[in-house]
Design a protein around this motif. Structure first.
Motif, PDB file in Angstrom:
ATOM      1  N   PHE A 135      83.307 -55.411 -90.121  1.00  0.00           N
ATOM      2  CA  PHE A 135      83.250 -55.828 -91.522  1.00  0.00           C
ATOM      3  C   PHE A 135      84.453 -55.332 -92.298  1.00  0.00           C
TER       4      PHE A 135
ATOM      5  N   LEU B 176      84.479 -59.576 -95.248  1.00  0.00           N
ATOM      6  CA  LEU B 176      83.612 -59.520 -96.425  1.00  0.00           C
ATOM      7  C   LEU B 176      83.808 -60.764 -97.284  1.00  0.00           C
TER       8      LEU B 176
ATOM      9  N   LYS C 181      87.739 -53.554-100.646  1.00  0.00           N
ATOM     10  CA  LYS C 181      86.288 -53.740-100.642  1.00  0.00           C
ATOM     11  C   LYS C 181      85.730 -53.655-102.058  1.00  0.00           C
TER      12      LYS C 181
END
Lengths: 657, 201
Positions: free
Chosen positions: A376, A381, A453
């Motif tokens: 991930f 994402l 992120k």
């Protein structure tokens, strides 16, 4: 002498003045920095005159990100206006200003952000993935880019000098006709798009030729990486749709400048023909933007799942199906035109059908993840965020494909929420995934994961917060482009929620910019000279990072799909170069840059009816092209010792890592 | 000795490759131009009945005049074909004469077209009068604009052939020009049929 240009054109209200001042400030800062660090020559030699698609690609993305900042400020202003302008309060700006802002927002985001990111990526990735050293027509590629910049500058000039169109991002007549929009706003819109659009058209021709004519040995069409396939589909749409845009804009211009009657409400003109024409371009345009994003996800999912892409062939067929079908749905943008039940039924059904190949693609990506070793990372994402938002957007799209439902939802905020779901959730997420994924290839270091992120989470939460209220508002009857509404409607609370969501997206964008800046400063921590930081599958990862200017010292030979994965796993070893190819590359030239500057002058002259300023640069362009056609020795052979030096240095760096 | 021959061969193969690419790219460009004209034809088809009290097609078109125009353009395509044929046979003189003939024919066509436009405007039937006339002037005028560009291009190519002879590069440019010219011919056939023939019927 100066046409319609008077001092009036420089007078603005506070918000616009602030925008103008910040733009001038940023420009001045750039000039000062370039002078202080003595970088003018570097700028000219390395960037302005370059014909290297990698550098052109980086410039495209740089410009697109700058424009993203402008587009998002427009969006923020709109959200604030709608959140505050209820009942007795008139909000923060006048109705005219609000109209200009929503017109500018759409135009900027589609033409100068999404298109810019797309062409940037194509320039960067396509030659590398097909194992080529350049594009088919390097100079035309540079001209395309500089025309794009000229259009972009024209849009921004409208902020400082004069006004922008207040007729919406597609400038429907009769509103956009001279009778109802006598100012220069619509003219700015026309010429900015016309100039940038011609650039896009040239790019389309260029990349189709590149993909069909310049693949390395063994790279059959059905072995091409899916990103290239998606680009081929998208560029096919460009060459068949953009001429329609050219015509449509030209006809509107003829109406406004020559007193013709194509779209006027009298003299036999037909405004609905404009709507048909603009969507015959506009609907394919949606797929022009989304197809390359699909290609990006195909690369990202396979790489981060450590698996071959599920159903490669069907992915290709789906791309082809979407390419064809995207021409048969344009009328769903105006079911309310009154074309009759049968026509509406046809386009409604076609619209539902086009969801099928798109669904095939979504499932294939999910099946690729199934039983893969999924990592991930940031691009992944973005992919997952995309699946959610895009599917919601797709479903709401199919809802509106039912004509009777559309009659209720037409031009409501439900529609606005739907297409933002597709374009942000599909296109923007895709290109952000791409930037995170391919960044190390061109700069030699990865982007910061933590900030990436964080940026993603702000985006996705902000997106849901900003647009779910719009769906509800749309069903409640709020139409788009409202600068004011009655307090009794009870919409304000939802508008405030949407504004808060927009704020979260703004933070997401700020984090994105911060991510890039922090990554550059701390690049030592994320360095990657090896060239393959993600353990990826296609040819672009077989070169060193950053990619040497000639791409490949020896052109690779391909035996299967996923050529680089095969090579790494010893199935078909890519031979270590002992003897380098004779590499011929184009010399730098300032012609592309000059044409961009001249095209800007032409556009400005046309907007303000300054005849000499429109005519003189045109003649210069013609002379430049004739001069170029007589120029000899426009290419050079890269000396073998240069290649040898670069290759050896890269090998040492990779070993040291 | 061998080495220089290999280098020369290399150069030829690169040039060939470039020519192929350019021809292919130019074909693609012509297809985009074709879409452009298709859009203009579509507009004409929608608007040709919207005369708003002004003249219809049959009131203003003179078929013999248009036929003469058409013949001029078709003949120019023929002479352009001759230029291309003799370029492959490396006969510079004939190529140049054929190009001059093409240029004169093209220019005459353009002059006739402009004369037609001029007399329409003088008679009060300008593009401002009705949507039909707007679309007529735009469609036919766009073709005329292409012809004008073609004529300028012809001057440049002829000059290059005159100065530098029939090298790979100048033959390539001539081939592109001739593709362009034939393409305009085809578009004209459609204009002749859709605008003029169907207009007077």
């Amino acid at each position: 002498m100066l046409g319609r240009l008077t001092l009036e054109a420089f007078k603005h209200d506070q918000i616009v003045m602030f925008g103008v001042m910040s733009m001038i400030g940023a420009g001045l800062l750039a000039v000062i920095l370039l002078t202080v660090f003595k970088k003018w020559k570097w700028l000219y030699k390395e960037w302005l005159t370059t014909l290297d698609p990698k550098k052109i690609g980086i410039m495209y993305i740089f410009v697109a990100i700058l424009m993203l900042l402008k587009g998002i400020s427009d969006a923020g202003l709109m959200r604030v206006q709608q959140a505050t302008s209820s009942g007795a309060s008139e909000g923060i700006m006048s109705a005219t200003h609000f109209q200009q802002i929503f017109s500018a927002h759409g135009t900027t985001m589609i033409f100068f952000v999404a298109m810019g990111l797309m062409f940037g990526l194509i320039n960067l990735i396509v030659p590398l993935q097909i194992g080529a050293r350049d594009v088919a027509f390097p100079l035309i590629n540079a001209i395309s880019f500089w025309l794009f910049v000229a259009g972009m500058l024209l849009i921004n000039t409208s902020l400082a000098i004069g006004e922008f169109s207040a007729a919406g991002w597609l400038a429907y007549p009769p509103l956009s006709e001279l009778a109802y929009s006598p100012g220069v706003g619509v003219d700015y819109w026309i010429w900015a798009l016309q100039i940038a659009g011609i650039g896009s058209l040239l790019s389309g021709v260029n990349f189709i030729t590149t993909i069909l004519r310049m693949r390395c040995p063994g790279m059959k069409l059905m072995r091409m990486p899916l990103f290239c396939w998606s680009v081929l589909g998208s560029m096919t749409l460009v060459v068949s749709a953009f001429p329609i845009l050219t015509v449509t804009l030209a006809l509107l211009a003829l109406d406004r400048y020559m007193g013709m009657h194509f779209f006027t409400s009298s003299y036999g003109g037909n405004p609905m023909m404009y709507v048909n024409l603009i969507w015959a371009w506009g609907h394919p345009e949606v797929y022009i933007l989304i197809l390359p994003a699909f290609g990006v996800f195909s690369e990202v999912v396979a790489t981060f799942s450590k698996k071959r892409l599920f159903g490669y062939k069907y992915m290709v067929y789906a791309i082809i199906a979407i390419t064809v079908l995207s021409y048969l749905v344009w009328l769903h943008h105006f079911f309310t035109m009154g074309a009759g039940a049968n026509v509406n039924a046809f386009f409604g059904i076609m619209t539902m059908i086009i969801a099928i190949p798109t669904g095939v693609k979504v499932f294939n990506w999910l099946f690729t993840m199934y039983r893969g070793r999924v990592k991930f990372s940031v691009p992944m994402l973005w992919f997952l965020g995309f699946v959610f938002t895009f599917t919601i957007g797709g479903v709401t799209g199919v809802i509106m494909a039912v004509p009777p439902v559309d009659f209720q939802l037409h031009n409501s905020l439900f529609l606005v929420a739907h297409f933002h779901n597709m374009i942000i959730g599909g296109v923007v997420f895709g290109y952000l995934a791409a930037i995170n994924y391919w960044f190390p290839k061109f700069f030699g270091f990865k982007l910061n994961e933590r900030l990436g992120k964080l940026s993603f989470y702000f985006w996705i939460v902000g997106f849901a917060t900003a647009f779910i209220p719009l769906y509800i508002l749309g069903i409640m009857g709020a139409t788009r482009r409202l600068n004011h509404y009655d307090a009794s409607q009870g919409w304000q609370s939802l508008f405030i929620v949407a504004a808060f969501g927009a704020l979260l997206i703004v933070i997401g964008i700020a984090l994105l910019v911060a991510q890039i800046i922090v990554s550059v400063i701390k690049r030592k921590q994320n360095i990657d000279y090896n060239g393959d930081p993600w353990d990826a599958r296609n040819l672009e990862w077989s070169t060193a990072s950053p990619v040497p200017f000639y791409n490949f010292a020896v052109l690779p030979e391909v035996h299967d799909r996923n050529a680089w994965w095969d090579a790494k796993h010893k199935k078909h070893k890519i031979t270590e170069p002992t003897v380098y190819d004779k590499i011929v590359l184009p010399k730098n030239t300032s012609i592309g840059f000059l044409i961009g500057v001249l095209a800007f002058m032409i556009g400005f002259g046309l907007v303000w009816h300054i005849t000499w300023l429109a005519a003189a640069p045109f003649i210069v362009i013609v002379c430049l092209l004739i001069y170029r056609s007589n120029q000899e020795n426009t290419e050079y052979t890269v000396p073998l010792r240069v290649i040898d030096r670069i290759e050896k240095a890269n090998k040492l760096k990779a070993q040291a890592q | 000795m061998n080495n220089t021959a290999a280098v020369a061969n290399d150069k030829i193969s690169i040039e060939k490759e470039n020519t192929n690419k350019t021809l292919f790219g130019f074909w693609l460009y012509l297809m985009t131009d074709c879409v452009l004209f298709a859009a203009l034809f579509a507009c004409y088809a929608v608007l040709h009945g919207n005369t708003f009290g002004g003249p219809k097609g049959s009131d203003i078109f003179s078929m013999p005049y248009i036929l003469a125009e058409t013949l001029l353009l078709l003949t120019s395509s023929f002479t352009c074909g001759i230029a291309m044929l003799y370029a492959r046979k490396n006969q510079k003189k004939i190529v140049l004469y054929a190009l001059i003939a093409t240029f004169i024919l093209g220019l005459s066509f353009l002059t006739m077209e402009l004369h037609e436009f001029r007399s329409l405007v003088i008679d009060g039937h300008s593009w401002r009068q009705s949507a039909f006339l707007s679309s007529y002037f735009t469609l036919v005028g766009t073709h005329g604009l292409h012809i004008t560009i073609g004529l300028f291009w012809m001057i440049v190519v002829s000059y290059q052939i005159y100065k530098k002879g029939l090298k790979e590069l100048s033959i390539k440019r001539l081939a592109l020009l001739s593709l362009f010219w034939h393409f305009l011919d085809i578009i004209w056939i459609f204009i002749f049929t859709v605008v003029y023939l169907m207009g007077v019927v």
